[in-house]
Design a protein around this motif. Structure first.
Motif, short mmCIF file in Angstrom:
data_model
loop_
_atom_site.label_atom_id
_atom_site.label_comp_id
_atom_site.label_asym_id
_atom_site.label_seq_id
_atom_site.Cartn_x
_atom_site.Cartn_y
_atom_site.Cartn_z
N SER A 78 0.84 -1.20 0.00
CA SER A 78 0.00 0.00 0.00
C SER A 78 0.87 1.25 0.00
O SER A 78 2.04 1.22 0.40
CB SER A 78 -0.92 0.02 1.22
N ASN A 226 -7.47 5.59 1.10
CA ASN A 226 -7.28 4.20 1.56
C ASN A 226 -5.79 3.81 1.51
O ASN A 226 -5.45 2.71 1.09
CB ASN A 226 -8.10 3.22 0.72
N ALA A 227 -4.93 4.75 1.93
CA ALA A 227 -3.48 4.51 1.86
C ALA A 227 -3.05 3.35 2.75
O ALA A 227 -2.02 2.71 2.48
CB ALA A 227 -2.73 5.78 2.26
N PHE A 228 -3.81 3.08 3.81
CA PHE A 228 -3.46 1.99 4.72
C PHE A 228 -4.53 0.89 4.69
O PHE A 228 -4.87 0.33 5.72
CB PHE A 228 -3.29 2.52 6.14
N ASP A 229 -5.02 0.61 3.50
CA ASP A 229 -6.04 -0.42 3.35
C ASP A 229 -5.49 -1.77 3.80
O ASP A 229 -4.52 -2.29 3.23
CB ASP A 229 -6.47 -0.50 1.88
N THR A 232 -4.80 -4.69 1.36
CA THR A 232 -3.70 -4.69 0.39
C THR A 232 -2.33 -4.79 1.05
O THR A 232 -1.33 -5.05 0.37
CB THR A 232 -3.74 -3.41 -0.46
N ILE A 233 -2.24 -4.55 2.35
CA ILE A 233 -0.94 -4.59 3.04
C ILE A 233 -0.43 -6.03 3.09
O ILE A 233 -1.16 -6.95 3.47
CB ILE A 233 -1.05 -4.01 4.46
N TYR A 292 3.53 9.70 -5.81
CA TYR A 292 2.16 9.21 -5.59
C TYR A 292 1.11 10.29 -5.86
O TYR A 292 -0.04 9.98 -6.17
CB TYR A 292 2.00 8.70 -4.15
N ALA A 297 -0.67 3.99 -7.69
CA ALA A 297 0.21 2.88 -7.34
C ALA A 297 0.41 1.94 -8.53
O ALA A 297 1.53 1.46 -8.77
CB ALA A 297 -0.38 2.10 -6.15
#
Length: 502
Positions: A78, A226-229, A232-233, A292, A297
């Motif tokens: 992410s 949603n940078a820390f979704d 997806t991490i 970014y 991404a």
């Protein structure tokens, strides 16, 4: 190893006067000191605070931040987590740099890793480190940086077509030769060039950061949603992301290779390290924020040269200048790297672990000429004949292994040599955390790529028999001694070098 200094002709013995005695104004070649009284032949303290900062920043910032920062994004999963990794790797690298600042202020010798391992654990382990550096790591690393220089310096000429491989290798060879020549001729030239190239890198990064942050403040934040979704991490990929990040910050240790040439090292070394790491961490983080802001991404992961894609999307025709900045950045890394590692060979020779001529100084230029050019033939051979990237894969884990060993040496010497003067002393948790990080990355290499790591480990083990054959046994065959003495004497005369005066 017994040391044998080759005598040189006296200053008044006829035709050799201009080479080994007083300066001959007819052969000065523009040397402003020609005709002056004979000066002490030594490496002088010419590395100021600004030059020290330029050495560190100039060797850390290479082509990576401009070309491919996607390894961290790919493995972290992410945008938000990738930025966290960039900052965390900067802090961990600062821990390593602070540990080296203590080592550099209590052991005031040049040589970096080699010297610290020698002081803490003795000559055999230090020689193994030196052996691996000589036969693979340094020439392969220099060749890789030079290849990036050759490719990007030619790209504006051949746009939009691809650059021929032969042209790249020829440009690379010219770049390597130019760096060797500059380092051979003058410490001042080398340092001034490094300052110029460092400011060029910071200018290039500024050209990326300023418009990117401007757009961010204007509201271009869609790529940060949603940078820390959590979906997806990639927790399993985070160690690999940290590995990529630590590699991007590698180079903070190079000032310790030239400690003897630093003005007031007790103050300059820690200050230069702290300032440099703060600048690099901020620049790396803000550069990625700018990327970014302009690219999603997915677009960043699809790009083979992120800075070029960024420039094409935002600056149009100006994008042709990006390869030139990348080439200058690579040239700065080559210059700083060679300036530093030549001092390691110089110190190793002074300790009796390399041929004696490598610890000699040019009589007029006051540069360690033999130590500068010793890698030149091997680097060119690897460039044209070798598989450079395989060598780097074999050896990448060894870099972190020996850096970890050097930092463990700091902890070890706190107990074995408690009375050693330590003008700069860090809390013990800093070297402990950093050495653990280094050994974790070594373990990660063993896990993720056991074949290449195993081959690299086997290559390093060849340093043990080499140590006993070339260093440990005093009674060498007379033929070997005669050849060694002849080579030392011949090179001393050809290169116009003499032992440093202490």
């Amino acid at each position: 190893m017994p040391r044998r200094t080759v005598s040189v002709p006296h200053a008044k013995e006829g035709p050799t006067q201009s080479n080994f005695g007083e300066k001959d104004p007819h052969k000065a070649n523009g040397d402003t000191h020609a005709g002056a009284p004979v000066e002490k032949v030594e490496l002088r303290k010419k590395v100021t605070l600004l030059r020290g900062i330029s050495i560190i920043i100039g060797t850390i910032i290479g082509a990576g931040i401009f070309i491919s920062p996607k390894g961290i994004l790919q493995n972290s999963g992410s945008v938000g987590m990738s930025l966290v990794v960039w900052v965390a790797c900067g802090i961990l690298s600062l821990f390593g740099a602070l540990s080296y600042a203590e080592l550099g202020t209590c052991i005031k010798k040049s040589g970096g890793h080699y010297t610290y391992i020698l002081e803490a654990f003795g000559p055999q382990m230090a020689f193994v480190r030196l052996w691996v550096d000589m036969i693979a790591i340094r020439p392969a690393g220099l060749a890789v940086i030079a290849l990036a220089f050759g490719r990007y310096i030619l790209e504006p000429i051949f746009m939009p077509c691809g650059v021929p491989e032969t042209a790249i290798k020829l440009a690379t060879a010219i770049g390597i030769t130019a760096v060797m020549y500059i380092n051979s001729m003058s410490v001042s030239w080398t340092a001034r060039l490094q300052i110029f190239l460092t400011f060029s890198k910071l200018l290039a990064i500024g050209i990326i950061i300023v418009p990117g942050i401007y757009l961010l403040f204007k509201g271009e934040t869609k790529n940060f949603k949603n940078a820390f979704d959590v979906n997806t991490i990639h927790l399993t990929g985070l160690p690999l992301a940290f590995y990529s990040g630590m590699y991007a910050y590698a180079g903070w240790f190079y000032l310790n290779f030239v400690t003897e040439e630093v003005e007031n090292p007790e103050r300059t070394v820690p200050l230069a390290i702290c300032i440099s790491m703060a600048i690099v961490t901020v620049c790396y983080t803000l550069t990625n924020v700018a990327y970014y802001t302009v690219m999603s991404a997915d677009e960043l992961l699809a790009s083979s040269a992120v800075a070029v894609t960024f420039a094409e999307k935002l600056m149009g025709n100006f994008s042709f200048a990006v390869p030139i900045f990348v080439a200058l950045s690579c040239f700065g890394s080559m210059n700083g790297c060679l300036f530093a590692i030549s001092r390691m060979f110089y110190v190793a020779s002074r300790e009796g672990q390399l041929p004696e001529v490598l610890s000699m100084i040019h009589i007029r230029r006051h540069t360690p000429l033999p130590a500068v050019i010793v890698l030149y033939p091997v680097t060119l051979l690897i460039l044209f004949l070798g598989d450079i990237y395989s060598l780097l894969n074999f050896m990448s884990f060894l870099r972190w292994l020996f850096i970890g060993v050097a930092v463990v040496g700091l902890i070890y010497m706190r107990h074995t040599r408690p009375n050693m003067p330590r003008p700069f002393k860090v809390p013990i948790f800093i070297p402990a955390v950093f050495s653990f990080t280094c050994f974790f990355m070594v373990f990660l290499s063993l896990y993720s790529d056991p074949v290449n790591t195993g081959i690299g480990f086997a290559i390093s083990l060849t340093g043990i028999p080499a140590y006993y054959i070339f260093i440990h046994f005093d009674k060498k065959p007379k033929f070997f001694q005669r050849v060694s003495e002849f080579m030392n004497r011949s090179l001393q005369i050809i290169l116009e070098v003499v032992p440093a005066e202490h």
